[in-house]
Design an enzyme around this catalytic site. Structure first.
Site, PDB file in Angstrom:
ATOM      1  CG  HIS A 156      41.739  32.163 183.127  1.00 51.63           C
ATOM      2  ND1 HIS A 156      42.440  32.280 181.950  1.00 51.63           N
ATOM      3  CD2 HIS A 156      42.025  30.932 183.625  1.00 51.63           C
ATOM      4  CE1 HIS A 156      43.105  31.139 181.722  1.00 51.63           C
ATOM      5  NE2 HIS A 156      42.882  30.313 182.732  1.00 51.63           N
ATOM      6  CD  GLU A 290      41.858  54.369 191.534  1.00 51.97           C
ATOM      7  OE1 GLU A 290      41.329  54.504 190.431  1.00 51.97           O
ATOM      8  OE2 GLU A 290      41.519  55.027 192.538  1.00 51.97           O
TER       9      GLU A 290
END
Ligand code: ARG
Length: 460
Positions: A156, A290
């Site tokens: 998480h 990216e």
């Protein structure tokens, strides 16, 4: 009529139609595959006596000359001739005269283009496998020098349990290994040859499909001519494999973006892989990971695009199928760039071991180990879990980490605690103790490294 198929027509093709339906702008990329297929076809025609030997020989020489000219950039493809197949046939006739028109005997553009695509996908799949191997090698290089480097492992994106950085990198090694295996496996199905299927129903000429198969090095021929010319499942498989691979690359890229942020500072990407901002002088942007993450979208898109093109097509060939090309070409280019850059980026990144260690030291990711400690002393794990929950809460409220609490404080929560708890809580110990097969313990990671190296040596 100037068209190769112009005989039946009474009017010239509308200019817009010509441009809209032509594929030469992009399928010229198949020029060498097209010539390779034609060479095998004409050789077989000659051997079977379908064409006189001299004609077959002339055509072969002509095709080889054209290949040479294309290599030297001496030809200009034209929209008038629609696609690569007719461009080359036209060049052949210009080169050797009307005998060039015999090349298309017993063949259709439908089995021709399917053959070209099989040749292209086969070649490109092998290239992908070797490019993936380079990324795996880069991961191994970094893993080997980081067998002691500890970092927080996350679930998480919350610190969960410390792991070795080598272990984290090797996770990607195995993902890539399966990607490679998927590509290799798909070669089995790309290894079917459609040539000889004709337009859809076979041909009246006594061709020898086994001979062209042998010449082109395929494993088997399509047993059904309709299937041979109308399916592109081998292209879909390439795109699906590429998509899964890009999903993996995208996840690693995302981690690199996070790790190189000011907040994490776990790694520093080499200056040559980053760019600056036109307004904020302090910025060093991780453009490459990216973009790798971003380019994943177009690869997924190409898979979905072709699935959609194919789903409603009646057998056999339909012009829609011409849309199989740009997507796979773009996918291959995207992957090639991504894999090359990724390998270099991994090799050249700096790993900030101290920052990572600080992160594992200043958190509560050793909490599970206290629970295990109590469980090993006989307390049911569920109860131990509850006790540790209280200890963690107590520590947070008192602004301390678990290693900062005193033995007295621990004993307040359970009489089972002894001095050795402090040894158990050290990050080194926390990691080392996870010595179950495939775990992050040092011994396990060392064994994994050996396995990974063997895997690369042996291939599959
Ligand atoms: N350019 C076409 C393609 O890529 C070649 C096959 C054309 N066949 C036809 N029957 N029009 O699909």
């Amino acid at each position: 009529m100037s068209k190769l198929w112009g005989g039946r027509f009474t009017k010239e093709t509308n200019k817009l139609v010509e441009e809209y339906t032509a594929s030469i702008a992009y399928d010229q990329r198949l020029a060498f595959e097209d010539i390779e297929g034609s060479l095998a076809h004409v050789q077989m025609l000659g051997e079977c006596g379908i064409l006189p030997k001299e004609d077959a020989e002339k055509i072969k020489e002509g095709l080889e000359k054209i290949a040479e000219k294309i290599k030297n950039g001496e030809v200009e493809f034209s929209v008038d001739n629609e696609d690569i197949h007719m461009n080359i046939e036209k060049m052949l006739i210009d080169e050797i005269g009307p005998v060039g028109g015999k090349l298309h005997t017993g063949r259709s553009r439908n089995d021709q283009v399917a053959t070209d695509m099989h040749l292209y996908v086969r070649k490109t799949t092998k290239e992908m496998i070797s490019l993936i191997t380079h990324v795996q090698e880069a991961l191994l290089v970094q893993a080997k020098v980081n067998t002691e480097t500890m970092m927080p492992g996350y679930t998480h994106l919350q610190r969960a349990q410390p792991v070795l950085f080598a272990h984290h990198l090797l996770a990607y090694f195995w993902m890539l290994e399966r990607d490679k295996e998927r590509f290799a496996d798909s070669l089995k199905r790309t290894d079917w040859l459609p040539l000889g299927a004709g337009a859809l129903a076979g041909t009246t000429f006594p061709i020898d499909r086994e001979r062209t198969r042998e010449l082109l090095g395929f494993g088997r021929i399509y047993p059904n001519s309709l299937d041979a010319v109308s399916d592109r499942d081998f292209v879909l498989e390439f795109l699906a494999n590429a998509s899964i691979l890009m999903a993996h690359i995208s996840r690693l890229s995302e981690e690199m973006v996070i790790w190189s942020s000011q907040e994490f500072q776990f790694i520093e990407l080499d200056d040559s892989f980053c760019t600056g901002s036109s307004i904020m002088p302090q910025k060093k942007n991780p453009d490459v990971p990216e973009l790798l993450r971003g380019k994943t979208g177009r690869v997924f898109g190409h898979l979905l695009g072709l699935l959609t093109v194919l789903k409603g097509l009646p057998l056999a060939y339909n012009k829609d199928m011409q849309e199989d090309k740009e997507g796979i070409f773009d996918t291959a280019d995207t992957l090639e760039g991504a894999l090359k850059l990724l390998a270099l980026m991994i090799e050249t990144m700096k790993v900030n071991k101290e920052k990572m260690f600080k992160a594992v030291s200043n958190d509560y990711s050793n909490a599970t180990d206290i629970a295990d400690y109590l469980a090993k002393k006989g307390l049911p794990f569920r109860e131990a879990h509850a006790v540790i929950g209280q200890i963690v809460l107590y520590a947070i409220q008192n602004d301390k980490f678990l290693l900062d609490l005193t033995l007295d404080e621990y004993k307040r929560f359970s009489p089972l605690f002894e001095k050795d708890i402090f040894e158990v809580l050290k990050p080194e110990h926390v990691v080392k103790a996870r010595n179950s097969t495939g775990g992050t313990g040092h011994e396990q990671v060392a064994a994994q490294l050996v396995m990974a190296e063997k895997q690369l040596e042996n291939g599959f």
